[in-house]
Design a protein around this motif. Structure first.
Motif, short mmCIF file in Angstrom:
data_model
loop_
_atom_site.label_atom_id
_atom_site.label_comp_id
_atom_site.label_asym_id
_atom_site.label_seq_id
_atom_site.Cartn_x
_atom_site.Cartn_y
_atom_site.Cartn_z
N ILE B 104 76.52 67.53 9.53
CA ILE B 104 75.50 67.05 10.48
C ILE B 104 74.85 68.23 11.22
CG2 ILE B 104 75.01 65.57 12.45
CD1 ILE B 104 77.52 63.96 11.70
N LEU B 105 73.53 68.26 11.15
CA LEU B 105 72.76 69.27 11.89
C LEU B 105 72.01 68.59 13.03
CD1 LEU B 105 70.93 71.40 9.16
CD2 LEU B 105 72.77 72.17 10.63
N ILE B 106 71.86 69.32 14.16
CA ILE B 106 71.05 68.76 15.25
C ILE B 106 69.96 69.74 15.62
CG2 ILE B 106 71.08 68.32 17.73
CD1 ILE B 106 73.36 66.60 17.45
N LEU B 107 68.76 69.21 15.82
CA LEU B 107 67.65 70.03 16.32
C LEU B 107 67.11 69.36 17.58
CD1 LEU B 107 65.36 72.11 16.30
CD2 LEU B 107 64.30 70.89 14.46
N PRO B 108 67.57 69.84 18.76
CA PRO B 108 67.03 69.26 20.00
C PRO B 108 65.69 69.91 20.34
CG PRO B 108 68.90 70.73 20.45
CD PRO B 108 68.52 70.93 19.02
N VAL B 109 64.70 69.09 20.62
CA VAL B 109 63.38 69.63 20.95
C VAL B 109 63.10 69.38 22.42
CG1 VAL B 109 60.97 69.72 20.29
CG2 VAL B 109 62.65 68.94 18.65
N ILE B 110 62.77 70.44 23.15
CA ILE B 110 62.48 70.31 24.58
C ILE B 110 61.11 70.90 24.85
CG2 ILE B 110 63.15 71.07 26.89
CD1 ILE B 110 66.09 71.07 25.64
N GLY B 111 60.32 70.18 25.63
CA GLY B 111 58.99 70.68 25.99
C GLY B 111 57.91 70.13 25.07
N THR B 112 56.67 70.43 25.43
CA THR B 112 55.55 69.89 24.66
C THR B 112 55.49 70.55 23.28
OG1 THR B 112 54.46 70.05 26.78
CG2 THR B 112 53.17 69.18 24.98
N LEU B 113 55.16 69.75 22.30
CA LEU B 113 55.07 70.25 20.92
C LEU B 113 53.61 70.50 20.58
CD1 LEU B 113 57.47 67.99 18.86
CD2 LEU B 113 57.56 70.45 18.99
N ASP B 114 53.30 71.65 20.02
CA ASP B 114 51.98 71.81 19.42
C ASP B 114 52.18 72.04 17.92
OD1 ASP B 114 52.86 74.37 19.22
OD2 ASP B 114 51.54 75.20 20.74
N SER B 115 51.07 72.12 17.21
CA SER B 115 51.16 72.20 15.75
C SER B 115 51.97 73.40 15.30
CB SER B 115 49.76 72.32 15.17
OG SER B 115 49.22 71.07 15.00
N GLN B 116 51.69 74.57 15.95
CA GLN B 116 52.36 75.79 15.53
C GLN B 116 53.87 75.67 15.72
OE1 GLN B 116 51.51 79.19 17.87
NE2 GLN B 116 52.06 80.64 16.27
N ARG B 117 54.25 75.17 16.89
CA ARG B 117 55.67 75.05 17.18
C ARG B 117 56.33 74.05 16.23
NH1 ARG B 117 58.41 72.99 22.68
NH2 ARG B 117 60.51 73.21 21.88
N ALA B 118 55.63 72.94 15.98
CA ALA B 118 56.18 71.92 15.08
C ALA B 118 56.38 72.50 13.68
CB ALA B 118 55.25 70.72 15.04
N GLN B 119 55.43 73.34 13.25
CA GLN B 119 55.52 73.95 11.93
C GLN B 119 56.75 74.86 11.84
OE1 GLN B 119 53.04 73.59 9.47
NE2 GLN B 119 54.17 74.86 8.01
N ILE B 120 56.92 75.73 12.85
CA ILE B 120 58.05 76.65 12.86
C ILE B 120 59.36 75.87 12.91
CG2 ILE B 120 59.23 78.38 14.28
CD1 ILE B 120 56.49 79.49 14.95
N MET B 121 59.36 74.81 13.70
CA MET B 121 60.53 73.96 13.82
C MET B 121 60.92 73.39 12.45
SD MET B 121 60.39 71.03 16.60
CE MET B 121 60.12 69.79 15.35
N MET B 122 59.89 72.89 11.74
CA MET B 122 60.13 72.28 10.44
C MET B 122 60.71 73.31 9.47
SD MET B 122 57.48 70.28 8.03
CE MET B 122 56.21 71.33 7.44
#
Lengths: 128, 229
Positions: B104-122
């Motif tokens: 099991i992996l967890i990716l907690p996201v905190i703060g506003t997401l923009d496209s760039q951040r979402a891409q890096i996250m992915m």
């Protein structure tokens, strides 16, 4: 030319009820079509219940290969064999999704081991 | 005779004025027109002296102002560099993917997401999935205040890409505001498994892993004990 292509044939290995196809070379369109026919023939010949296609070394999958893979899944399923795509790389997954090829109906697994487990489980549950 | 001498004197004085003006033009502001005799030309000479004084003062002022401006500019540049560096840091820090349990992996996201951040996250999540071989990942967006179409689309893409790799991706912690936005935007999240809280997502994943039996955590240690008994 034909001879050269023929020599580059991708090996299909049968293990118990499954066929294992490990793609080790860069795919071009002709090879993809040839592979598709080859796998379907092999399914008919061996009566395999599942096909595992390992694409872990493929760094580039274009829309044609993507469509070929999803097409093959539906063709194989009519022939009573499940297709599992194994070991796709993150970059390839992102490209496919960006291209809009989300491949619904195609099963995927992280690695060959998990793919075999998955197919085995499905096969076991079918007979219960 | 006197008229001739006077004319010669005036000519000399005018020449002196010319010299002074040319040295001022060349940048030497310390020279002044020297006067000894009081006559009609004295007024002109004094006016020139005053002009040179004024010019000196103005030049000093403008030099001071230019220095101040340059100082401010360099400060602004420095601040901008800091902002850019912090943005990079933020992007790096903002997507920690952690393995919390077997598989099991967890990716907690905190703060506003923009496209760039979402891409890096992915990208981070997908690489981590391949690296660890975990088949279940939880994307917890409890800390995200709002999403727009693009970000919702990115979340969808992340889940679909994870599926292509052969891993399940669960989204947890969708707030009422986000739920409203997503439905109003007409985005279909029905293909994605969503859970109310991170806890629910954990319970679901552990059940799926068959690590949770009758509400108890089954570990290898417990299994061994069972075998011994």
């Amino acid at each position: 030319m034909d001879l050269a292509l023929h020599e580059k044939k991708i090996p299909i290995i049968k293990i118990h009820d499954f066929l294992i196809v490990s793609i080790q070379v860069d795919m071009h369109d002709k090879l993809a079509i040839q592979l598709q026919a080859q796998i379907l023939e092999e399914i008919e010949k061996t009566g395999a219940k599942g096909v595992l296609i390992d694409i872990s070394v493929l760094e580039m999958v274009d829309s044609f290969i993507g469509r070929m893979l999803s097409g093959m899944a539906s063709m194989a399923s009519i022939m009573d064999a499940a297709v599992v795509i194994v070991g796709m790389q993150p970059a390839v997954a992102i490209t496919l999704v960006e291209l809009g090829l989300e491949m619904p109906g195609v099963d995927t697994a992280l690695n060959m081991e998990k793919g075999i487990e998955m197919l085995q489980e499905r096969l076991d549950s079918e007979f219960i | 005779m006197t008229a001739k001498i006077e004319f010669e004197n005036s000519k000399k004085r005018i020449e002196h004025i010319e010299d002074v003006l040319s040295s001022v033009a060349a940048g030497d502001l310390d020279v002044r027109v020297e006067t000894t005799i009081e006559d009609d030309l004295t007024g002109v000479e004094e006016a020139i002296n005053i002009l040179i004084e004024d010019l000196t003062y103005e030049l000093k002022q403008s030099k001071k102002m230019r220095e101040e401006l340059e100082e401010k500019l360099s400060k602004i540049e420095e601040q901008q560099n800091t902002i850019l560096r912090q943005q990079d840091d933020l992007l790096e820090l903002s997507s920690p993917v952690t393995k919390v349990w077997d598989n099991i992996l967890i990716l907690p996201v905190i703060g506003t997401l923009d496209s760039q951040r979402a891409q890096i996250m992915m990208e981070n999540l997908l690489h981590k999935i391949v690296e660890t071989g975990c088949t279940i990942s939880i994307l917890d967006i409890t800390g995200v205040p709002t999403v727009d179409t693009q970000v919702a689309n990115h979340l969808l893409k992340t889940v679909t890409s994870a599926r292509l790799l052969g891993a399940d991706c669960i989204i947890s912690g969708i707030s009422p505001a986000i739920a409203q936005t997503i439905v109003h935007l007409g985005i279909d999240l029905s293909v994605i498994r969503t859970k109310a809280t991170l806890q629910d997502a954990m319970i679901y994943s552990m059940r799926k892993n068959r690590q949770l039996v009758d509400g108890k955590i089954k570990t290898e240690h417990a299994e061994n004990e069972e075998i011994e008994n």
